[in-house]
Design a protein around this motif. Structure first.
Motif, PDB file in Angstrom:
ATOM      1  N   SER A  97      32.687  50.884  37.448  1.00 44.87           N
ATOM      2  CA  SER A  97      32.500  49.444  37.613  1.00 44.87           C
ATOM      3  C   SER A  97      32.208  48.784  36.264  1.00 44.87           C
ATOM      4  CB  SER A  97      31.365  49.154  38.597  1.00 44.87           C
ATOM      5  OG  SER A  97      30.124  49.651  38.108  1.00 44.87           O
ATOM      6  N   GLY A  98      31.462  49.473  35.396  1.00 42.20           N
ATOM      7  CA  GLY A  98      31.191  48.941  34.071  1.00 42.20           C
ATOM      8  C   GLY A  98      32.457  48.801  33.251  1.00 42.20           C
ATOM      9  N   LEU A  99      33.356  49.794  33.339  1.00 40.68           N
ATOM     10  CA  LEU A  99      34.617  49.693  32.608  1.00 40.68           C
ATOM     11  C   LEU A  99      35.485  48.591  33.195  1.00 40.68           C
ATOM     12  CD1 LEU A  99      36.492  50.647  30.408  1.00 40.68           C
ATOM     13  CD2 LEU A  99      37.328  52.444  31.949  1.00 40.68           C
ATOM     14  N   ALA A 100      35.454  48.406  34.520  1.00 38.39           N
ATOM     15  CA  ALA A 100      36.213  47.308  35.127  1.00 38.39           C
ATOM     16  C   ALA A 100      35.754  45.970  34.554  1.00 38.39           C
ATOM     17  CB  ALA A 100      36.048  47.338  36.643  1.00 38.39           C
ATOM     18  N   GLY A 101      34.449  45.814  34.379  1.00 39.82           N
ATOM     19  CA  GLY A 101      33.930  44.592  33.782  1.00 39.82           C
ATOM     20  C   GLY A 101      34.388  44.417  32.346  1.00 39.82           C
ATOM     21  N   GLN A 102      34.446  45.510  31.596  1.00 39.93           N
ATOM     22  CA  GLN A 102      34.908  45.438  30.217  1.00 39.93           C
ATOM     23  C   GLN A 102      36.384  45.057  30.143  1.00 39.93           C
ATOM     24  OE1 GLN A 102      33.156  45.783  27.264  1.00 39.93           O
ATOM     25  NE2 GLN A 102      31.379  45.653  28.626  1.00 39.93           N
ATOM     26  N   PHE A 103      37.180  45.576  31.080  1.00 42.58           N
ATOM     27  CA  PHE A 103      38.595  45.205  31.115  1.00 42.58           C
ATOM     28  C   PHE A 103      38.770  43.729  31.473  1.00 42.58           C
ATOM     29  CE2 PHE A 103      40.211  49.698  31.379  1.00 42.58           C
ATOM     30  CZ  PHE A 103      41.108  49.570  30.339  1.00 42.58           C
ATOM     31  N   THR A 168      45.679  53.381  47.719  1.00 39.59           N
ATOM     32  CA  THR A 168      45.181  52.197  48.426  1.00 39.59           C
ATOM     33  C   THR A 168      45.089  51.000  47.489  1.00 39.59           C
ATOM     34  OG1 THR A 168      43.913  53.587  49.948  1.00 39.59           O
ATOM     35  CG2 THR A 168      43.237  51.287  49.757  1.00 39.59           C
ATOM     36  N   ALA A 169      44.577  51.216  46.285  1.00 38.94           N
ATOM     37  CA  ALA A 169      44.436  50.120  45.323  1.00 38.94           C
ATOM     38  C   ALA A 169      45.795  49.562  44.918  1.00 38.94           C
ATOM     39  CB  ALA A 169      43.682  50.608  44.089  1.00 38.94           C
ATOM     40  N   LEU A 170      46.779  50.422  44.707  1.00 34.43           N
ATOM     41  CA  LEU A 170      48.108  49.961  44.323  1.00 34.43           C
ATOM     42  C   LEU A 170      48.790  49.215  45.468  1.00 34.43           C
ATOM     43  CD1 LEU A 170      49.296  53.074  42.277  1.00 34.43           C
ATOM     44  CD2 LEU A 170      48.593  50.846  41.377  1.00 34.43           C
ATOM     45  N   HIS A 171      48.594  49.672  46.690  1.00 28.68           N
ATOM     46  CA  HIS A 171      49.141  48.946  47.843  1.00 28.68           C
ATOM     47  C   HIS A 171      48.531  47.547  47.948  1.00 28.68           C
ATOM     48  CE1 HIS A 171      51.929  51.615  49.742  1.00 28.68           C
ATOM     49  NE2 HIS A 171      51.061  52.593  49.902  1.00 28.68           N
ATOM     50  N   ALA A 172      47.292  47.407  47.480  1.00 30.93           N
ATOM     51  CA  ALA A 172      46.615  46.106  47.527  1.00 30.93           C
ATOM     52  C   ALA A 172      46.997  45.208  46.353  1.00 30.93           C
ATOM     53  CB  ALA A 172      45.102  46.308  47.560  1.00 30.93           C
ATOM     54  N   GLY A 173      47.892  45.667  45.503  1.00 35.33           N
ATOM     55  CA  GLY A 173      48.393  44.839  44.414  1.00 35.33           C
ATOM     56  C   GLY A 173      47.696  44.995  43.090  1.00 35.33           C
ATOM     57  N   ALA A 174      46.872  46.028  42.924  1.00 40.02           N
ATOM     58  CA  ALA A 174      46.156  46.205  41.664  1.00 40.02           C
ATOM     59  C   ALA A 174      47.125  46.477  40.522  1.00 40.02           C
ATOM     60  CB  ALA A 174      45.159  47.350  41.785  1.00 40.02           C
ATOM     61  N   ASP A 175      46.855  45.867  39.377  1.00 33.13           N
ATOM     62  CA  ASP A 175      47.595  46.161  38.151  1.00 33.13           C
ATOM     63  C   ASP A 175      46.949  47.302  37.371  1.00 33.13           C
ATOM     64  OD1 ASP A 175      49.442  43.882  38.407  1.00 33.13           O
ATOM     65  OD2 ASP A 175      47.661  42.663  37.971  1.00 33.13           O
ATOM     66  N   ILE A 176      45.635  47.401  37.493  1.00 38.41           N
ATOM     67  CA  ILE A 176      44.860  48.436  36.802  1.00 38.41           C
ATOM     68  C   ILE A 176      43.970  49.113  37.836  1.00 38.41           C
ATOM     69  CG2 ILE A 176      43.147  48.919  35.008  1.00 38.41           C
ATOM     70  CD1 ILE A 176      44.012  46.340  33.618  1.00 38.41           C
ATOM     71  N   VAL A 177      43.984  50.452  37.826  1.00 38.28           N
ATOM     72  CA  VAL A 177      43.092  51.219  38.704  1.00 38.28           C
ATOM     73  C   VAL A 177      42.260  52.141  37.818  1.00 38.28           C
ATOM     74  CG1 VAL A 177      42.869  52.723  40.698  1.00 38.28           C
ATOM     75  CG2 VAL A 177      44.841  51.181  40.513  1.00 38.28           C
ATOM     76  N   ILE A 178      40.952  51.933  37.847  1.00 30.00           N
ATOM     77  CA  ILE A 178      40.028  52.699  37.025  1.00 30.00           C
ATOM     78  C   ILE A 178      39.330  53.720  37.922  1.00 30.00           C
ATOM     79  CG2 ILE A 178      37.964  52.595  35.588  1.00 30.00           C
ATOM     80  CD1 ILE A 178      38.825  49.645  35.017  1.00 30.00           C
TER      81      ILE A 178
END
Length: 601
Positions: A97-103, A168-178
């Motif tokens: 979650s911390g890296l997601a915030g940094q991205f 699951t994340a890619l099916h939901a349209g995510a561009d980045i999955v960490i």
């Protein structure tokens, strides 16, 4: 991107841009700009890395992820969004979650708006007591010792998650999955399942993707890096990072971008398939891939097809990496020159430990005399040997400057020619690796979607498909002794085979393979566990397990306990057994003259 049925049916091109924390900084840019890909992956984690990230988090609670990924992806984020290239990595480490915030902050600074998801649920450290109280002993996989009897308190405990959270994340349209501690191959199986619309019962397809993921997870090791047959790698530029083109049936082609260095051949792919495995039934959270069913075919320059991989249901447990702080250590290396090497080494040890007050005060002492010297050496350096002394203790004061300064007291009062390879050093902490298992149902695999929604990812349980495809376990093999040809010549084992070796916690693996069936038949009949012990004297009292992979003309050996309590604790000069395979290849063995005459270099 999956925009229509036609696009969805073509193979998905998944490119790797990192094999470990600290890998080539330019790899992501080179992969994105070098040619078309659909998914950009990066593997940053290993058992040791989790301990490194924990230490970083002790200094900064907001740390715990692979910071280098930010610089790598800053170069390509805009291009990936423009081209629809998905980014999937495990750089989240202990703090996804911390890296997601940094991205998010990085993207805002660049004026970009990617959809970012992250996976969580692998961290079992807060639940250790709860799990043991519920009847799960978290026993050490190799020793059987329950975690409750371990010496120390865990600092990390992370279950290896599978790829369905990524899907699951890619099916939901995510561009980045960490991701945090997912299995390395999950970075490939998850996107492949999303692209092709696979379901959990598509076991052969998943197994094929797992094999491809295992091949590309360590970056250029699949494209000529760390390859035994050096003469085959004619393009000595830095190897291009690997790409897996995975088809809807699970078959794949391993390749690299044009005009990049290195080599993709049946040999380089075989090397990586054998890297850091145990039995050919390669267990993962989503499927068991049977590597003894894999077939490799050279389809063209730098293109190797992987087919035939069979899959069976995954085990009911997940592997968990537990790390302890084992204590503190220090190493000093004394140089011995010329004559009387062994006598000088004995004198140095006796004198040093007398100055320190005896060996018994330390929790552990490891002394290794490393002989590089030769008689009548043509240079001073070639007349030297190293006496490598390592001490460990839970008290840092015992093994700090007190120890290293004591070595310097030998400078004027010890053996002739005394000097050291480094100045006196301070202590450093070391970790102990504890592999264990936990029921898959006890782990809450969760993906946090770009809109903040938390979605649980159920475990794939073996019972769901066991009736149709029973789990097949491969037992170690020991061939019967066979008579050998009278036409024998003593030569290095590497004249017949190549090798790739590495660490599996406290165990080491050595995979060896030949180019053809004749060489394999000889290797299979000759290289028993007992003969391998003769070639590896340090393994003489250790259990050695042997497995056959005839489709690859390969044998794989697991040497239990060679690396002690794992890389962070091992006192071997090669703590990850990276050079072990090449050492085995250098050993002289009697082999048939006919095989050598057949052209095997």
């Amino acid at each position: 991107m999956r925009s229509d049925a036609t696009t969805a049916r073509r193979p998905v091109r998944i490119g790797n841009s990192s094999g470990f924390l600290g890998d080539r900084p330019e790899a992501a840019r080179e992969m994105v700009e070098g040619g078309p890909i659909d998914v950009l992956t990066g593997d940053y984690l290993a058992e040791l890395t989790m301990l490194i990230l924990w230490k970083a988090r002790q200094k900064d609670p907001d740390a715990g992820y692979a910071k280098t990924v930010l610089g790598q992806l800053e170069q390509v984020l805009g291009t990936c969004l423009d081209r629809g290239i998905k980014i999937v990595n495990n750089a989240g480490g202990l703090n996804p979650s911390g890296l997601a915030g940094q991205f998010t902050a990085l993207a805002e600074r660049l004026g970009l708006h990617p959809k970012i998801a992250y996976v969580t649920g692998d961290d079992l450290l807060p639940r250790i007591d709860e799990l043991m109280a519920a009847g799960h002993p978290l026993a050490h996989v190799d020793t059987g010792q329950p975690l409750a009897h371990a010496d120390g308190k865990p600092v990390t405990a992370n279950a290896y998650l599978g790829g369905w959270g990524i899907t699951t994340a890619l099916h939901a349209g995510a561009d980045i999955v960490i991701c945090p501690r997912v299995t390395d191959a999950s970075l490939v199986t998850g996107p492949a399942a999303w692209w092709h619309g696979w379901q959990r019962h598509d076991l052969d397809q998943l197994a094929g993707a797992l094999a491809a993921g295992h091949v590309i997870e360590c970056g250029p090791q699949a494209t000529g890096g760390n390859y035994s047959h050096l003469h085959e790698v004619t393009d000595r530029r830095y190897p291009g990072f690997p790409i897996a083109e995975i088809a809807s049936d699970g078959t794949s082609v391993i390749t690299k971008h044009e005009d990049t260095g290195g080599l993709v051949s049946v040999g380089t792919v075989t090397a990586q398939l054998l890297y850091e495995i145990a039995e050919p039934a390669y267990l993962n959270p989503d499927v068991v891939a049977h590597f003894d069913t894999v077939t490799l075919e050279q389809q063209g320059p730098h293109r190797v097809r992987i087919s035939g991989t069979r899959g069976t249901p995954p085990p009911e447990t997940l592997k968990v990496c537990v790390n302890f702080l084992g204590g503190y250590r220090n190493t000093m290396t004394l140089v011995l020159t010329g004559l009387d090497i062994e006598e000088k080494a004995a004198w140095a040890q006796d004198e040093l430990f007398a100055v320190l007050g005896g060996r018994d005060q330390f929790d552990d002492v490891d002394v290794r005399l490393l002989r590089f010297d030769r008689p009548d050496a043509p240079s001073n350096e070639q007349a030297t040997a190293h006496l490598r002394i390592t001490v460990k203790d839970r008290d840092p004061r015992k093994v700090g400057r007190r120890f290293s300064n004591a070595t310097m007291e030998l400078a004027l009062g010890g053996y002739a020619g005394f000097h050291t390879t480094t100045p006196p050093s301070t202590e450093s902490s070391y970790g102990v690796y504890w592999p264990t298992l936990v029921p898959a149902g006890e782990v809450s695999h969760v993906v946090v979607l770009p809109d903040g929604t938390r979605v649980g990812v159920p475990a794939t349980v073996a019972e769901a498909h066991a009736a149709d495809q029973p789990l097949r376990r491969i037992e170690p093999q020991t061939p019967p002794s066979t008579s050998v040809s009278e036409r024998l010549i003593e030569a290095p084992l590497g004249r017949i085979c190549a090798a790739r070796s590495g660490d599996k916690g406290g165990n080491a693996n050595v995979g060896l393979w030949t180019r053809d069936e004749a060489g394999y038949r000889w290797l299979r009949d000759h290289l028993t566990p007992d003969r391998l012990r003769e070639l590896l004297p340090e393994a003489k009292d250790l259990e050695i397990r042997r497995y056959e992979l005839p489709n690859l003309h390969a044998l794989n050996f697991v040497i239990a306990g060679l690396l002690g309590e794992g890389v962070a604790s091992s006192t071997r000069p090669d703590p990850q057994a990276k050079g072990l395979g090449e050492y085995v290849r250098s050993r002289l063995v009697p082999m048939p003259q006919d095989l050598l005459d057949g052209g095997t270099p």
